[in-house]
Design a protein around this motif. Structure first.
Motif, PDB file in Angstrom:
ATOM      1  N   SER A 198       0.850  -1.197   0.000  1.00  0.00           N
ATOM      2  CA  SER A 198       0.000   0.000   0.000  1.00  0.00           C
ATOM      3  C   SER A 198       0.877   1.236   0.000  1.00  0.00           C
ATOM      4  O   SER A 198       2.017   1.213   0.471  1.00  0.00           O
TER       5      SER A 198
ATOM      6  N   HIS B 191       0.385   5.472   0.795  1.00  0.00           N
ATOM      7  CA  HIS B 191      -0.508   6.568   1.124  1.00  0.00           C
ATOM      8  C   HIS B 191       0.264   7.863   1.218  1.00  0.00           C
ATOM      9  O   HIS B 191       1.216   7.970   1.974  1.00  0.00           O
TER      10      HIS B 191
ATOM     11  N   THR C 198       0.135  12.048   1.838  1.00  0.00           N
ATOM     12  CA  THR C 198      -0.570  13.242   2.293  1.00  0.00           C
ATOM     13  C   THR C 198       0.329  14.407   1.942  1.00  0.00           C
ATOM     14  O   THR C 198       1.524  14.377   2.235  1.00  0.00           O
TER      15      THR C 198
ATOM     16  N   VAL D 247       4.128  13.673   2.904  1.00  0.00           N
ATOM     17  CA  VAL D 247       4.517  12.518   3.707  1.00  0.00           C
ATOM     18  C   VAL D 247       3.958  11.298   2.983  1.00  0.00           C
ATOM     19  O   VAL D 247       2.761  11.243   2.695  1.00  0.00           O
TER      20      VAL D 247
ATOM     21  N   VAL E  41       3.625   7.165   3.061  1.00  0.00           N
ATOM     22  CA  VAL E  41       3.770   5.971   3.899  1.00  0.00           C
ATOM     23  C   VAL E  41       3.523   4.739   3.038  1.00  0.00           C
ATOM     24  O   VAL E  41       2.547   4.683   2.294  1.00  0.00           O
ATOM     25  N   MET E  42       4.405   3.792   3.141  1.00  0.00           N
ATOM     26  CA  MET E  42       4.264   2.556   2.371  1.00  0.00           C
ATOM     27  C   MET E  42       4.312   1.351   3.295  1.00  0.00           C
ATOM     28  O   MET E  42       5.053   1.339   4.271  1.00  0.00           O
ATOM     29  N   LYS E  43       3.502   0.389   2.948  1.00  0.00           N
ATOM     30  CA  LYS E  43       3.531  -0.858   3.701  1.00  0.00           C
ATOM     31  C   LYS E  43       4.015  -1.947   2.759  1.00  0.00           C
ATOM     32  O   LYS E  43       3.525  -2.053   1.628  1.00  0.00           O
TER      33      LYS E  43
END
Lengths: 334, 334
Positions: A196, A198, A200, A213, A215-217
């Motif tokens: 994933s 995301h 922002t 920012v 964010v990666m999973k």
């Protein structure tokens, strides 16, 4: 035999690239020509850097049979058009980052390189630094246990620079400096696709991103995030947190000379430049030049340090980030 | 006249709270009683800390007329039940963080305090440190220009501690340490509600969060993010990046003694403890005890440093983070 380079673009980065080249053995690398939009500008650059030939058009450079490898150091928005020109002329190419404005453009460049059967690499110079070789070695050896969290940041106030803020010039934090933080994460995860993403972000009035920012999973419960800004100073560093320790790439993360592994610091000094530089640590461009040479000597069409598949993934991630925060370039609707 | 405290719970944090109290003038603060689940445990604690009364039930403590203020230092999952007991008995209360397991529970506690017309505060001790007073002053004075990005992180490997990892005990990184990073962000934005919240996290097999990255967007293009983990060590610090400078709260951010403003460092030393402590910098609990006393002397029912509205918002943010990463406590379905 020396690798014979042609510089496409006579701007700040081409200057630094030429200075960096002077730190390498002349028997290995030669800059044989430089091209700019105006012949005068090219001549001036050629004189400053003792380059034999100057061209007032990129077409002339692309068709010069004495050139083995073109270094494309023009505005982001020109990478696609001039990159295709160079590749379709059958020339090997090292293309400055970001590779192009979006995945469609990058796909075209990769396809053109394959069609012409030439070498192509996105100039993510960070990956060619000796320090990065050590990071990869440590990760391959499982030196800090299971990776849990990767973090990379880069913030540099540059709202006064038109190239950084104007949409028509390919502005925004993501393409200019965020790309370094994202490529670091993909390097750590060895080109794995995140599960994933995301993003922002906040936008400038011009419609490009001021700060973000991301964010990666990744599979197996591994997180990564990047933050970057062209509005404020932020640490320009990266950290890999594992179950058995921590690897830190100290600032400047994108052209690093200081590595910290579980608190122990190692320096990787750079050669001194013979002329003043425009960008930080730019004699480190020598490493990507040498990487390109080594690839050519081995007959490779891409670099294992920055394979085309990873450039494609990096661009996909950036496309997704832009989509989520609402940065749309004209190139996206073509 | 001294504020007369009763301790609800005789665990590690009550120990540290008692040690911190000894750094304050005895004419200002007295611990008059301690209650634990077993009388024996309460007596042992009372003896160690020279506390006059020991109770083997929380009901006895709640109804002791000599107590002005109860300090609730029990397991997260017990805050709601015992908090209601204390508040409904008409006692003022300082309740350890996290305030309770979710917004419903926190709402019940706040409602009970209002109904009984007593003082209530979530023990976000960070906010009472002298260093934080300075941070608030700097922000109020616009010392670093417009705030652009706030970052706070806290990572501490504690997968071996049952309280940290078991869902029935209210485990997970968010409620235990993430709360400190989130409250920092809300403090900087002075209780403003974020326009958006996005949490990415990974879970332990027990169903609680091992690590999380939380990104918030606030009005006027301001970003904030927190990352925290109970699996790995991470910097325990916070940074406020503004257009004219940077404020850094150095580690340990949640009980801080070192402030850095535009590179200039100031120390805020803590008194030495008279007994060994369980937690870092715990003599700093003195500041929240004194904050509570000052509020009582002024007849306040909540603290301006950590108003109930902000505790409610903090809990709402944590509920949203848990929802997004999939942490569901039994308390959420009640």
């Amino acid at each position: 035999m020396a690798t014979r380079w042609g510089l496409c673009g006579a701007g700040k980065i081409s200057h630094d690239f030429s200075v960096a080249m002077k730190t390498l053995p002349p028997g290995d690398h030669q800059i044989v020509a430089v091209a700019a939009r105006s012949l005068e500008r090219a001549r001036e650059f050629a004189k400053k850097h003792s380059i034999p030939k100057a061209y007032g058009s990129y077409e002339e450079l692309a068709s010069d049979p004495e050139i083995d490898m073109v270094y494309l150091g023009v505005l982001h928005t020109e990478h696609w058009r001039l990159g295709l020109l160079v590749l379709q002329a059958g020339k090997n190419m090292l293309c400055e980052k970001p590779f192009a404005m979006n995945s469609r453009e990058v796909g075209d460049l990769i396809a053109a390189s394959k069609k012409s059967n030439v070498f192509l690499m996105e100039a993510i110079w960070s990956r060619c630094f000796p320090l990065h070789r050590e990071v990869r070695r440590l990760l391959a050896e499982d030196a800090i246990g299971d990776i849990k969290l990767v973090k990379a940041s880069f913030g540099s106030p540059q709202l006064h620079i038109p190239r950084s803020v104007e949409k028509e010039l390919g502005g925004g934090a993501l393409l200019d400096i965020g790309v370094y933080t994202l490529q670091f994460v993909l390097m750590v995860f060895n080109g794995e696709r995140p599960e994933s993403i995301h993003a922002t972000g906040v936008l400038l009035n011009s419609g490009v991103d001021e700060s973000m920012v991301v964010v990666m999973k990744f599979a197996r419960n591994r997180l990564a995030f990047c933050f970057f800004s062209i509005a404020v100073s932020l640490p320009n560093d990266a950290t890999i947190s594992g179950t058995k320790g921590t690897i830190r790439v100290l600032g400047p993360m994108h052209c690093p000379t200081t590595l910290e592994v579980n608190g122990k610091t190692t320096q990787y000094p750079l050669p001194e430049p013979s002329l003043p530089l425009n960008f930080t640590n730019s004699t480190g461009l020598r490493y990507e030049a040498e990487e390109v040479r080594q690839c050519l000597l081995k007959g490779l069409k891409e670099s294992p340090r920055m394979p085309l598949s990873e450039s494609a993934l990096l661009t996909e991630v950036m496309d997704e980030c832009r989509k989520q925060v609402g940065v749309v370039f004209n190139q996206d609707s073509q």
